[in-house]
Motif scaffolding. Structure first.
Motif, PDB file in Angstrom:
ATOM      1  N   MET A   1      -2.326 -17.689  15.178  1.00  0.00           N
ATOM      2  CA  MET A   1      -3.135 -16.288  15.171  1.00  0.00           C
ATOM      3  C   MET A   1      -3.656 -15.718  14.114  1.00  0.00           C
ATOM      4  O   MET A   1      -4.717 -15.081  14.037  1.00  0.00           O
ATOM      5  N   LYS A   2      -3.172 -16.194  13.170  1.00  0.00           N
ATOM      6  CA  LYS A   2      -3.375 -15.729  11.496  1.00  0.00           C
ATOM      7  C   LYS A   2      -4.090 -16.287  10.890  1.00  0.00           C
ATOM      8  O   LYS A   2      -5.354 -16.216  10.205  1.00  0.00           O
ATOM      9  N   LYS A   3      -4.315 -17.846  11.445  1.00  0.00           N
ATOM     10  CA  LYS A   3      -5.552 -18.561  10.817  1.00  0.00           C
ATOM     11  C   LYS A   3      -7.066 -17.774  12.209  1.00  0.00           C
ATOM     12  O   LYS A   3      -7.901 -17.696  10.888  1.00  0.00           O
ATOM     13  N   VAL A   4      -6.487 -17.538  13.183  1.00  0.00           N
ATOM     14  CA  VAL A   4      -7.901 -16.677  13.406  1.00  0.00           C
ATOM     15  C   VAL A   4      -8.408 -15.838  13.141  1.00  0.00           C
ATOM     16  O   VAL A   4      -9.730 -15.015  13.254  1.00  0.00           O
ATOM     17  N   LEU A   5      -7.596 -14.851  12.263  1.00  0.00           N
ATOM     18  CA  LEU A   5      -7.620 -13.210  12.493  1.00  0.00           C
ATOM     19  C   LEU A   5      -8.493 -13.555  11.377  1.00  0.00           C
ATOM     20  O   LEU A   5      -9.706 -12.665  10.032  1.00  0.00           O
ATOM     21  N   LYS A   6      -7.844 -14.268   9.612  1.00  0.00           N
ATOM     22  CA  LYS A   6      -8.699 -14.387   8.669  1.00  0.00           C
ATOM     23  C   LYS A   6     -10.370 -15.264   8.544  1.00  0.00           C
ATOM     24  O   LYS A   6     -10.802 -14.745   8.253  1.00  0.00           O
ATOM     25  N   ILE A   7     -10.415 -16.275   9.848  1.00  0.00           N
ATOM     26  CA  ILE A   7     -11.276 -16.458  10.382  1.00  0.00           C
ATOM     27  C   ILE A   7     -12.629 -15.290  10.489  1.00  0.00           C
ATOM     28  O   ILE A   7     -13.591 -15.419   9.924  1.00  0.00           O
ATOM     29  N   VAL A   8     -11.640 -14.854  11.069  1.00  0.00           N
ATOM     30  CA  VAL A   8     -12.980 -13.529  11.937  1.00  0.00           C
ATOM     31  C   VAL A   8     -13.099 -12.217  10.546  1.00  0.00           C
ATOM     32  O   VAL A   8     -14.062 -12.075  10.366  1.00  0.00           O
ATOM     33  N   LEU A   9     -12.239 -12.294  10.191  1.00  0.00           N
ATOM     34  CA  LEU A   9     -12.197 -11.926   8.253  1.00  0.00           C
ATOM     35  C   LEU A   9     -13.232 -11.589   8.071  1.00  0.00           C
ATOM     36  O   LEU A   9     -13.911 -11.337   7.169  1.00  0.00           O
ATOM     37  N   GLY A  10     -13.228 -13.261   7.998  1.00  0.00           N
ATOM     38  CA  GLY A  10     -14.419 -14.334   6.906  1.00  0.00           C
ATOM     39  C   GLY A  10     -15.539 -14.533   6.636  1.00  0.00           C
ATOM     40  O   GLY A  10     -16.445 -13.258   6.288  1.00  0.00           O
ATOM     41  N   ILE A  11     -15.896 -13.768   8.623  1.00  0.00           N
ATOM     42  CA  ILE A  11     -17.519 -13.617   8.844  1.00  0.00           C
ATOM     43  C   ILE A  11     -17.942 -12.692   8.580  1.00  0.00           C
ATOM     44  O   ILE A  11     -18.723 -12.229   8.455  1.00  0.00           O
ATOM     45  N   PHE A  12     -17.040 -11.902   9.282  1.00  0.00           N
ATOM     46  CA  PHE A  12     -17.119  -9.891   8.955  1.00  0.00           C
ATOM     47  C   PHE A  12     -17.365  -9.324   7.833  1.00  0.00           C
ATOM     48  O   PHE A  12     -18.787  -8.560   7.088  1.00  0.00           O
ATOM     49  N   ILE A  13     -16.464 -10.103   6.726  1.00  0.00           N
ATOM     50  CA  ILE A  13     -17.198  -9.972   5.061  1.00  0.00           C
ATOM     51  C   ILE A  13     -18.405 -10.881   4.594  1.00  0.00           C
ATOM     52  O   ILE A  13     -19.666  -9.879   3.509  1.00  0.00           O
ATOM     53  N   CYS A  14     -18.857 -11.713   4.737  1.00  0.00           N
ATOM     54  CA  CYS A  14     -20.188 -12.302   4.920  1.00  0.00           C
ATOM     55  C   CYS A  14     -21.134 -12.138   5.175  1.00  0.00           C
ATOM     56  O   CYS A  14     -21.878 -11.545   5.010  1.00  0.00           O
ATOM     57  N   ILE A  15     -20.816 -11.232   6.784  1.00  0.00           N
ATOM     58  CA  ILE A  15     -22.028 -10.097   7.142  1.00  0.00           C
ATOM     59  C   ILE A  15     -21.912  -9.124   6.745  1.00  0.00           C
ATOM     60  O   ILE A  15     -23.753  -8.510   6.060  1.00  0.00           O
ATOM     61  N   TYR A  16     -21.174  -8.701   6.392  1.00  0.00           N
ATOM     62  CA  TYR A  16     -20.653  -6.944   5.103  1.00  0.00           C
ATOM     63  C   TYR A  16     -22.046  -7.427   4.091  1.00  0.00           C
ATOM     64  O   TYR A  16     -23.310  -6.274   3.706  1.00  0.00           O
ATOM     65  N   LEU A  17     -21.771  -8.755   3.304  1.00  0.00           N
ATOM     66  CA  LEU A  17     -21.950  -8.810   2.435  1.00  0.00           C
ATOM     67  C   LEU A  17     -23.339  -9.397   1.935  1.00  0.00           C
ATOM     68  O   LEU A  17     -24.575  -8.289   0.711  1.00  0.00           O
ATOM     69  N   VAL A  18     -24.113 -10.122   2.959  1.00  0.00           N
ATOM     70  CA  VAL A  18     -26.272  -9.964   3.338  1.00  0.00           C
ATOM     71  C   VAL A  18     -26.656  -9.201   3.891  1.00  0.00           C
ATOM     72  O   VAL A  18     -27.556  -8.238   2.631  1.00  0.00           O
ATOM     73  N   VAL A  19     -25.083  -7.677   4.533  1.00  0.00           N
ATOM     74  CA  VAL A  19     -26.440  -6.492   4.580  1.00  0.00           C
ATOM     75  C   VAL A  19     -26.330  -6.094   3.077  1.00  0.00           C
ATOM     76  O   VAL A  19     -27.495  -5.485   3.535  1.00  0.00           O
ATOM     77  N   ILE A  20     -25.514  -6.141   2.819  1.00  0.00           N
ATOM     78  CA  ILE A  20     -25.141  -5.057   1.386  1.00  0.00           C
ATOM     79  C   ILE A  20     -26.091  -5.354   0.086  1.00  0.00           C
ATOM     80  O   ILE A  20     -27.527  -4.498  -0.477  1.00  0.00           O
TER      81      ILE A  20
END
Length: 172
Positions: A1-20
């Motif tokens: 479960m922690k691995k999935v959470l890290k992957i989702v968080l990583g994807i969210f951060i990547c999208i956030y940085l692209v938008v920024i």
């Protein structure tokens, strides 16, 4: 479960940085009329219904710049209204085209306005509309929106990194 959470968080951060990065690029490339030119195209966030009924509020207009040969009589064009105090973008039909010299053309518009080709952004033929994203871009480009959504979270991340470094040094 922690691995999935890290992957989702990583994807969210990547999208956030692209938008920024995209928003910051648009902000750095705004001209004196408040229109961003980025990657060879104009980006206009419609925060009001000034171009209604042709274009909806809360959308983004992406305009490819046009040359004098691209605009013909009868085409609808976007132009800077330099006669008004707030320099709005207007959209109307070209009724006459007059070549002034090799690099400039004067357009006579439906509302009896004369506009130099220098102030024409694009035509209806080259316009693309991205619905709803205009409100998001408008909020991100506002002073408070940029501060709260971009600067403040990055500042908190910076403080956290300093804290993590200090804690790592204390362990050794």
């Amino acid at each position: 479960m922690k691995k999935v959470l890290k992957i989702v968080l990583g994807i969210f951060i990547c999208i956030y940085l692209v938008v920024i990065a995209f928003t910051t690029g648009l902000l750095f490339n705004k001209n004196e009329y408040g229109v961003s030119k980025f990657l060879g195209k104009y980006y206009i966030a419609l925060d009001d219904d000034s171009l209604a009924p042709d274009y909806k509020e809360n959308s983004i207009l992406v305009l490819k710049p046009v040359t004098d040969e691209d605009v013909e009589v009868g085409d609808k064009v976007f132009y800077y209204d330099t006669y008004s105090a707030d320099h709005k973008i207007k959209f109307t039909e070209v009724t006459r085209k007059e070549k002034v010299n090799d690099s400039e053309v004067t357009y006579s518009l439906r509302d009896n306005t004369l506009v130099s080709s220098e102030y024409v952004l694009g035509s209806e033929k080259t316009a693309e509309t991205l619905s709803f994203l205009g409100k998001v871009l408008y909020i991100l480009q506002s002073k408070w929106g940029f501060l709260l959504i971009v600067v403040f979270p990055l500042f908190l991340l910076f403080i956290y990194e300093i804290y993590a470094i200090v804690m790592e040094v204390r362990k050794k």
